[in-house]
Design an enzyme around this catalytic site. Structure first.
Site, PDB file in Angstrom:
ATOM      1  N   ARG A   1      -4.085  -6.417   5.236  1.00  0.00           N
ATOM      2  CA  ARG A   1      -5.479  -6.464   5.676  1.00  0.00           C
ATOM      3  C   ARG A   1      -5.753  -5.442   6.777  1.00  0.00           C
ATOM      4  O   ARG A   1      -6.885  -4.979   6.919  1.00  0.00           O
ATOM      5  CB  ARG A   1      -5.826  -7.877   6.161  1.00  0.00           C
ATOM      6  CG  ARG A   1      -7.317  -8.107   6.473  1.00  0.00           C
ATOM      7  CD  ARG A   1      -7.589  -9.572   6.747  1.00  0.00           C
ATOM      8  NE  ARG A   1      -9.010  -9.844   6.959  1.00  0.00           N
ATOM      9  CZ  ARG A   1      -9.561 -10.116   8.148  1.00  0.00           C
ATOM     10  NH1 ARG A   1      -8.806 -10.134   9.238  1.00  0.00           N
ATOM     11  NH2 ARG A   1     -10.846 -10.368   8.245  1.00  0.00           N
TER      12      ARG A   1
ATOM     13  N   ILE B   1     -15.823  -7.373   7.460  1.00  0.00           N
ATOM     14  CA  ILE B   1     -14.810  -7.869   6.535  1.00  0.00           C
ATOM     15  C   ILE B   1     -14.741  -9.372   6.763  1.00  0.00           C
ATOM     16  O   ILE B   1     -14.653  -9.839   7.900  1.00  0.00           O
ATOM     17  CB  ILE B   1     -13.442  -7.188   6.773  1.00  0.00           C
ATOM     18  CG1 ILE B   1     -12.399  -7.718   5.764  1.00  0.00           C
ATOM     19  CG2 ILE B   1     -12.963  -7.341   8.194  1.00  0.00           C
ATOM     20  CD1 ILE B   1     -11.071  -6.959   5.842  1.00  0.00           C
ATOM     21  N   SER B   2     -14.840 -10.135   5.688  1.00  0.00           N
ATOM     22  CA  SER B   2     -14.953 -11.583   5.822  1.00  0.00           C
ATOM     23  C   SER B   2     -13.698 -12.205   6.415  1.00  0.00           C
ATOM     24  O   SER B   2     -12.590 -11.677   6.306  1.00  0.00           O
ATOM     25  CB  SER B   2     -15.229 -12.221   4.453  1.00  0.00           C
ATOM     26  OG  SER B   2     -16.495 -11.851   3.975  1.00  0.00           O
ATOM     27  N   GLN B   3     -13.885 -13.349   7.034  1.00  0.00           N
ATOM     28  CA  GLN B   3     -12.790 -14.174   7.549  1.00  0.00           C
ATOM     29  C   GLN B   3     -11.797 -14.450   6.422  1.00  0.00           C
ATOM     30  O   GLN B   3     -12.197 -14.792   5.301  1.00  0.00           O
ATOM     31  CB  GLN B   3     -13.390 -15.473   8.065  1.00  0.00           C
ATOM     32  CG  GLN B   3     -12.413 -16.502   8.571  1.00  0.00           C
ATOM     33  CD  GLN B   3     -13.114 -17.808   8.902  1.00  0.00           C
ATOM     34  OE1 GLN B   3     -14.348 -17.912   8.826  1.00  0.00           O
ATOM     35  NE2 GLN B   3     -12.338 -18.808   9.283  1.00  0.00           N
ATOM     36  N   PRO B   4     -10.491 -14.319   6.646  1.00  0.00           N
ATOM     37  CA  PRO B   4      -9.517 -14.570   5.581  1.00  0.00           C
ATOM     38  C   PRO B   4      -9.673 -15.932   4.908  1.00  0.00           C
ATOM     39  O   PRO B   4      -9.518 -16.045   3.686  1.00  0.00           O
ATOM     40  CB  PRO B   4      -8.170 -14.452   6.304  1.00  0.00           C
ATOM     41  CG  PRO B   4      -8.444 -13.464   7.394  1.00  0.00           C
ATOM     42  CD  PRO B   4      -9.844 -13.773   7.852  1.00  0.00           C
TER      43      PRO B   4
END
Length: 226
Positions: free
Chosen positions: A48, A74-77
């Protein structure tokens, strides 16, 4: 499908971007309810830190959204994992349409799990960066397009699954029309502060079932191109 088995030293990471940092993230995701082993394995392997700006690389394995420029994130995992898990729960789709390429991270996760990913991004600079990351990681089963994501990719429809990484007030009818009868759609829906992750899937009688999965927070789904 991509396995990320031949990572460069840069992709393997060091310190806060090392495998140990990724393993800690996986333990957090499991503790917070992510159970699909396939999804967890991909998140564990996928670097990531290559999908964020170098200055933020040390924060890449925190369970948080991060800025990627152009007012996008970038979205939260956990959110990426939950959306992917929701797509796979009733079977692995062969052809997935993603609306909102962004950094390319969600598409890269999907590329390791499904046969083909089609992704549409309205901001050309973000798309160029995402394409560079796909090439760097040897991801060759993602096709991308610079266009208004609300229109989908009608020339390649129907799709077995559709995932949106930006929230509209309601689901776009143009996208629902591109979903195969057996298909699954996962999308954030609603205004800022009141968004819900929604899944559309086929029911036993042929009608589509709408499920609310959890509250979320996404950037708005906008039209046009930049």
């Amino acid at each position: 499908m991509t396995a990320y088995s031949r990572l460069t030293p840069e992709a393997r990471g060091l310190g806060m971007t090392s495998q140990r940092a990724r393993d800690r993230l996986i333990e957090r995701l499991k503790a917070d309810g992510i159970a699909d082993r396939r999804v967890l394995d991909v998140v564990r392997q996928l670097p990531r830190h290559l999908f964020v700006e170098e200055a933020l690389a040390t924060r890449a394995y925190e369970d948080t959204a991060l800025p990627i420029g152009q007012g996008q994130t970038i979205s939260q995992p956990w959110v990426v994992a939950r959306m992917t898990e929701a797509l796979l729960e009733h079977g692995v789709p062969a052809r997935v349409l993603e609306i909102g390429t962004g950094s390319g991270y969600q598409a890269a996760v999907l590329a390791a799990l499904v046969e083909n990913v089609y992704t549409v991004e309205r901001i050309e600079e973000l798309l160029r960066n995402a394409r560079r990351r796909f090439r760097k990681l040897g991801i060759d089963n993602v096709r991308s397009r610079h266009d208004d994501g609300r229109l989908g990719w009608p020339d390649e429809a129907p799709f077995d699954a559709i995932v949106l990484t930006a929230a509209g007030a309601e689901l776009e009818q143009a996208l629902l029309a591109q979903l195969a009868p057996h298909g699954v759609l996962v999308a954030p829906v609603g205004p800022a502060g009141r968004q819900q992750l929604v899944r559309i899937r086929p029911g036993a009688d042929g009608a589509r079932i709408r499920e609310v999965l959890c509250p979320v927070s996404f950037v708005p789904l906008l039209g046009g191109t930049l």
